[in-house]
Scaffold this motif. Structure first.
Motif, PDB file in Angstrom:
ATOM      1  N   ASP A  24       0.825  -1.199   0.000  1.00 11.24           N
ATOM      2  CA  ASP A  24       0.000   0.000   0.000  1.00 11.24           C
ATOM      3  C   ASP A  24       0.869   1.263   0.000  1.00 11.24           C
ATOM      4  OD1 ASP A  24      -2.969   0.931   0.595  1.00 11.24           O
ATOM      5  OD2 ASP A  24      -1.651   2.174   1.819  1.00 11.24           O
ATOM      6  N   GLU A  25       0.377   2.318  -0.666  1.00 13.01           N
ATOM      7  CA  GLU A  25       1.145   3.559  -0.795  1.00 13.01           C
ATOM      8  C   GLU A  25       1.624   4.097   0.554  1.00 13.01           C
ATOM      9  OE1 GLU A  25      -1.710   2.939  -2.266  1.00 13.01           O
ATOM     10  OE2 GLU A  25      -1.699   3.588  -4.363  1.00 13.01           O
ATOM     11  N   ALA A  26       0.748   3.998   1.568  1.00  6.43           N
ATOM     12  CA  ALA A  26       1.114   4.528   2.886  1.00  6.43           C
ATOM     13  C   ALA A  26       2.322   3.806   3.462  1.00  6.43           C
ATOM     14  CB  ALA A  26      -0.077   4.423   3.845  1.00  6.43           C
ATOM     15  N   TRP A  27       2.388   2.505   3.241  1.00  2.58           N
ATOM     16  CA  TRP A  27       3.534   1.737   3.751  1.00  2.58           C
ATOM     17  C   TRP A  27       4.782   2.047   2.935  1.00  2.58           C
ATOM     18  CZ3 TRP A  27       3.429  -4.306   4.688  1.00  2.58           C
ATOM     19  CH2 TRP A  27       4.527  -4.642   5.498  1.00  2.58           C
ATOM     20  N   CYS A  28       4.619   2.234   1.620  1.00  6.13           N
ATOM     21  CA  CYS A  28       5.771   2.624   0.796  1.00  6.13           C
ATOM     22  C   CYS A  28       6.424   3.883   1.356  1.00  6.13           C
ATOM     23  CB  CYS A  28       5.337   2.878  -0.643  1.00  6.13           C
ATOM     24  SG  CYS A  28       4.684   1.453  -1.535  1.00  6.13           S
ATOM     25  N   VAL A  29       5.611   4.888   1.637  1.00  4.83           N
ATOM     26  CA  VAL A  29       6.120   6.164   2.147  1.00  4.83           C
ATOM     27  C   VAL A  29       6.811   5.977   3.497  1.00  4.83           C
ATOM     28  CG1 VAL A  29       5.464   8.445   2.987  1.00  4.83           C
ATOM     29  CG2 VAL A  29       4.420   7.540   0.905  1.00  4.83           C
ATOM     30  N   THR A  30       6.157   5.245   4.400  1.00  2.34           N
ATOM     31  CA  THR A  30       6.699   5.053   5.746  1.00  2.34           C
ATOM     32  C   THR A  30       8.012   4.285   5.703  1.00  2.34           C
ATOM     33  OG1 THR A  30       4.458   5.048   6.647  1.00  2.34           O
ATOM     34  CG2 THR A  30       6.193   4.160   8.051  1.00  2.34           C
ATOM     35  N   MET A  31       8.073   3.234   4.880  1.00  3.16           N
ATOM     36  CA  MET A  31       9.298   2.450   4.764  1.00  3.16           C
ATOM     37  C   MET A  31      10.419   3.287   4.166  1.00  3.16           C
ATOM     38  SD  MET A  31      10.759  -0.444   5.296  1.00  3.16           S
ATOM     39  CE  MET A  31      11.869  -1.712   4.708  1.00  3.16           C
ATOM     40  N   GLN A  32      10.102   4.067   3.145  1.00  9.29           N
ATOM     41  CA  GLN A  32      11.124   4.903   2.523  1.00  9.29           C
ATOM     42  C   GLN A  32      11.733   5.867   3.540  1.00  9.29           C
ATOM     43  OE1 GLN A  32       9.813   7.286  -0.771  1.00  9.29           O
ATOM     44  NE2 GLN A  32      11.793   8.265  -1.057  1.00  9.29           N
ATOM     45  N   ARG A  33      10.882   6.537   4.276  1.00 10.11           N
ATOM     46  CA  ARG A  33      11.373   7.520   5.252  1.00 10.11           C
ATOM     47  C   ARG A  33      12.192   6.861   6.350  1.00 10.11           C
ATOM     48  NH1 ARG A  33       5.700  10.942   5.554  1.00 10.11           N
ATOM     49  NH2 ARG A  33       6.021  12.156   3.629  1.00 10.11           N
ATOM     50  N   ALA A  34      11.744   5.669   6.788  1.00  6.16           N
ATOM     51  CA  ALA A  34      12.471   4.975   7.854  1.00  6.16           C
ATOM     52  C   ALA A  34      13.855   4.545   7.384  1.00  6.16           C
ATOM     53  CB  ALA A  34      11.669   3.759   8.324  1.00  6.16           C
ATOM     54  N   PHE A  35      13.937   4.008   6.162  1.00  8.15           N
ATOM     55  CA  PHE A  35      15.247   3.574   5.668  1.00  8.15           C
ATOM     56  C   PHE A  35      16.157   4.761   5.392  1.00  8.15           C
ATOM     57  CE2 PHE A  35      18.254   2.254   2.348  1.00  8.15           C
ATOM     58  CZ  PHE A  35      18.861   1.194   3.007  1.00  8.15           C
ATOM     59  N   GLU A  36      15.603   5.837   4.847  1.00  9.68           N
ATOM     60  CA  GLU A  36      16.409   7.032   4.592  1.00  9.68           C
ATOM     61  C   GLU A  36      16.977   7.589   5.893  1.00  9.68           C
ATOM     62  OE1 GLU A  36      14.523   8.895   0.492  1.00  9.68           O
ATOM     63  OE2 GLU A  36      13.696   9.515   2.427  1.00  9.68           O
ATOM     64  N   ALA A  37      16.168   7.592   6.952  1.00 10.00           N
ATOM     65  CA  ALA A  37      16.643   8.092   8.237  1.00 10.00           C
ATOM     66  C   ALA A  37      17.744   7.203   8.795  1.00 10.00           C
ATOM     67  CB  ALA A  37      15.479   8.174   9.223  1.00 10.00           C
ATOM     68  N   ARG A  38      17.599   5.900   8.606  1.00 13.95           N
ATOM     69  CA  ARG A  38      18.598   4.966   9.119  1.00 13.95           C
ATOM     70  C   ARG A  38      19.894   5.050   8.316  1.00 13.95           C
ATOM     71  NH1 ARG A  38      20.329   0.012   7.548  1.00 13.95           N
ATOM     72  NH2 ARG A  38      20.995  -1.478   9.152  1.00 13.95           N
ATOM     73  N   ALA A  39      19.774   5.128   6.983  1.00 12.09           N
ATOM     74  CA  ALA A  39      20.956   5.093   6.125  1.00 12.09           C
ATOM     75  C   ALA A  39      21.579   6.466   5.910  1.00 12.09           C
ATOM     76  CB  ALA A  39      20.583   4.482   4.767  1.00 12.09           C
ATOM     77  N   GLY A  40      20.820   7.530   6.180  1.00 14.81           N
ATOM     78  CA  GLY A  40      21.337   8.875   5.995  1.00 14.81           C
ATOM     79  C   GLY A  40      21.499   9.267   4.543  1.00 14.81           C
ATOM     80  N   LEU A  41      20.611   8.773   3.678  1.00 10.93           N
ATOM     81  CA  LEU A  41      20.668   9.116   2.252  1.00 10.93           C
ATOM     82  C   LEU A  41      19.275   9.017   1.653  1.00 10.93           C
ATOM     83  CD1 LEU A  41      20.431   6.096   0.799  1.00 10.93           C
ATOM     84  CD2 LEU A  41      22.829   5.986   1.451  1.00 10.93           C
ATOM     85  N   GLU A  42      19.141   9.559   0.458  1.00  9.03           N
ATOM     86  CA  GLU A  42      17.860   9.561  -0.232  1.00  9.03           C
ATOM     87  C   GLU A  42      17.755   8.362  -1.160  1.00  9.03           C
ATOM     88  OE1 GLU A  42      16.740  12.217  -3.748  1.00  9.03           O
ATOM     89  OE2 GLU A  42      15.809  13.262  -2.062  1.00  9.03           O
ATOM     90  N   ILE A  43      16.575   7.748  -1.204  1.00  7.55           N
ATOM     91  CA  ILE A  43      16.333   6.661  -2.151  1.00  7.55           C
ATOM     92  C   ILE A  43      15.097   6.997  -2.983  1.00  7.55           C
ATOM     93  CG2 ILE A  43      17.327   4.990  -0.544  1.00  7.55           C
ATOM     94  CD1 ILE A  43      14.468   3.908  -0.079  1.00  7.55           C
ATOM     95  N   SER A  44      14.918   6.275  -4.065  1.00  3.45           N
ATOM     96  CA  SER A  44      13.709   6.396  -4.872  1.00  3.45           C
ATOM     97  C   SER A  44      12.812   5.194  -4.577  1.00  3.45           C
ATOM     98  CB  SER A  44      14.062   6.423  -6.362  1.00  3.45           C
ATOM     99  OG  SER A  44      12.895   6.263  -7.151  1.00  3.45           O
ATOM    100  N   MET A  45      11.543   5.462  -4.294  1.00  5.23           N
ATOM    101  CA  MET A  45      10.570   4.402  -4.043  1.00  5.23           C
ATOM    102  C   MET A  45       9.384   4.628  -4.969  1.00  5.23           C
ATOM    103  SD  MET A  45       9.904   1.772  -1.762  1.00  5.23           S
ATOM    104  CE  MET A  45      10.420   2.135  -0.075  1.00  5.23           C
ATOM    105  N   VAL A  46       9.113   3.667  -5.850  1.00  7.28           N
ATOM    106  CA  VAL A  46       8.008   3.767  -6.803  1.00  7.28           C
ATOM    107  C   VAL A  46       6.996   2.677  -6.500  1.00  7.28           C
ATOM    108  CG1 VAL A  46       7.356   3.726  -9.240  1.00  7.28           C
ATOM    109  CG2 VAL A  46       9.568   4.653  -8.561  1.00  7.28           C
ATOM    110  N   ARG A  47       5.724   3.063  -6.355  1.00  7.65           N
ATOM    111  CA  ARG A  47       4.666   2.109  -6.063  1.00  7.65           C
ATOM    112  C   ARG A  47       4.030   1.619  -7.375  1.00  7.65           C
ATOM    113  NH1 ARG A  47       0.076  -0.787  -6.508  1.00  7.65           N
ATOM    114  NH2 ARG A  47      -0.145  -1.946  -4.572  1.00  7.65           N
ATOM    115  N   LYS A  48       4.007   0.298  -7.573  1.00  6.63           N
ATOM    116  CA  LYS A  48       3.342  -0.312  -8.713  1.00  6.63           C
ATOM    117  C   LYS A  48       2.649  -1.595  -8.260  1.00  6.63           C
ATOM    118  CE  LYS A  48       6.148   1.317 -12.618  1.00  6.63           C
ATOM    119  NZ  LYS A  48       6.842   0.886 -13.867  1.00  6.63           N
TER     120      LYS A  48
END
Length: 332
Positions: A24-48
């Protein structure tokens, strides 16, 4: 219908990791933000949708733009693995996974790891049911009755992993000939086929349709938000999914892709599901089970044959038959 989900920072010219997201889109967003905060970098997350992800990875086989496929039904991940589209990887967190997730990893040849489980079912809008003075459906075969003509929304298995799980479930429950006979009758009651597996129960929640066929945890999420849904585990039994995570073969960021997989399998990574209002059963034994997650141990389940229905030939054959006999022309 890709949805680009961007993180908090926008200063980098190019993301360090490209992830296709099948939840679900909401989980995509939450997971992206959590991993970015942990790794200290930006990633691309595309929902399909799951089928669209598989199509993209196939199309990009010789020049992949994706590093990680996260989420979506496991039989589709198995198909990608059998086609040589995924890398082998044995996660450190493998020892913490529940038996069904460990078995899935073995089945995949260590090309995919199970991250969550959920049972298939359907949900109906109780207010619409009363307004139309209709009986409450409790079984799969109830949905083929004439009284539900024009009242059902479901997914298209060519795109939706949820819908392919339904197709495979019905074949395993009833046998292939009876299953396709049932789906032909069901088709007369279906108002449309969606690309996204959770869309049918979301539509039922909003009162746009009476009955939506989806995974039960997606219906639970809508019910928690206050919508008048009644969730049904079909009386004949039902199938289930193991959502998975895989590293795409030929990716350009292997070390970071492996870090993402480890995070996805960790208790912290799996907690992002509940934080996003999702109700799947996490695969890590040390992860906290969402309080509102359906108790799949209490649901009559088929012994879902992931090995068979994860094979490219079987999937293609069933989809071809579905298209030729059911004609799902109203895909939304």
């Amino acid at each position: 219908m890709a949805l680009w989900l961007c993180g908090a920072g926008h200063g980098m010219a190019e993301p360090k990791l490209n992830v296709l997201c099948g939840v679900d889109e909401a989980w995509c967003v939450t997971m992206q933000r959590a991993f970015e905060a942990r790794a200290g970098l930006e990633i691309s997350m595309v929902r399909k949708s799951t089928g669209e992800i598989l199509d993209q990875i196939r199309a990009e086989r010789s020049h992949p733009t994706v590093d990680v496929w996260w989420g979506g039904t496991g039989d589709t991940h198995l198909q990608a693995g059998s086609e040589g589209l995924l890398d082998e990887y044995r996660p450190v967190h493998q020892q913490d996974l529940l038996p069904w997730a460990q078995n899935f990893s073995v089945m995949s040849g260590s090309r995919s790891a199970g991250i969550y489980a959920g049972a298939l079912g359907f949900a109906y809008n109780s207010e619409l049911l009363a307004k139309n003075n209709l009986p409450a459906p409790t079984c799969w075969k109830d949905l083929a009755k004439d009284v539900y003509r024009g009242h059902i929304l479901t997914g298209n298995p060519n795109y939706s992993g949820t819908a392919f799980t339904m197709l495979a479930t019905l074949v395993q429950l009833f046998g292939e000939e009876e299953a396709f006979g049932f789906m032909a009758k069901l088709n007369q009651n279906v108002v449309g086929y969606t690309k996204v597996g959770a869309a049918p129960v979301k539509a039922a929640a909003r009162g746009e349709v009476l009955i939506g066929i989806s995974f039960m945890h997606d219906a639970v999420t809508q019910k928690i938000e206050g919508f008048p849904l009644v969730i049904v585990a079909p009386c004949e039994g039902t199938g289930y999914e193991i959502g998975a995570v895989s590293i795409v073969k030929g990716n350009r960021n292997t070390a970071l892709a492996q870090d993402f997989v480890e995070f996805a399998l960790s208790p912290e990574g799996q907690a992002t599901g509940a934080a996003a209002g999702q109700n799947q059963v996490p695969s890590n034994a040390r992860a906290t089970l969402p309080l509102t997650a359906p108790d799949i141990s209490m649901i009559k389940m088929v012994d879902y044959d992931f090995a068979t229905f994860g094979q490219p030939e079987e999937r293609s054959r069933l989809l071809s038959r579905f298209d030729s006999e059911i004609h799902p022309s109203q895909t939304q």
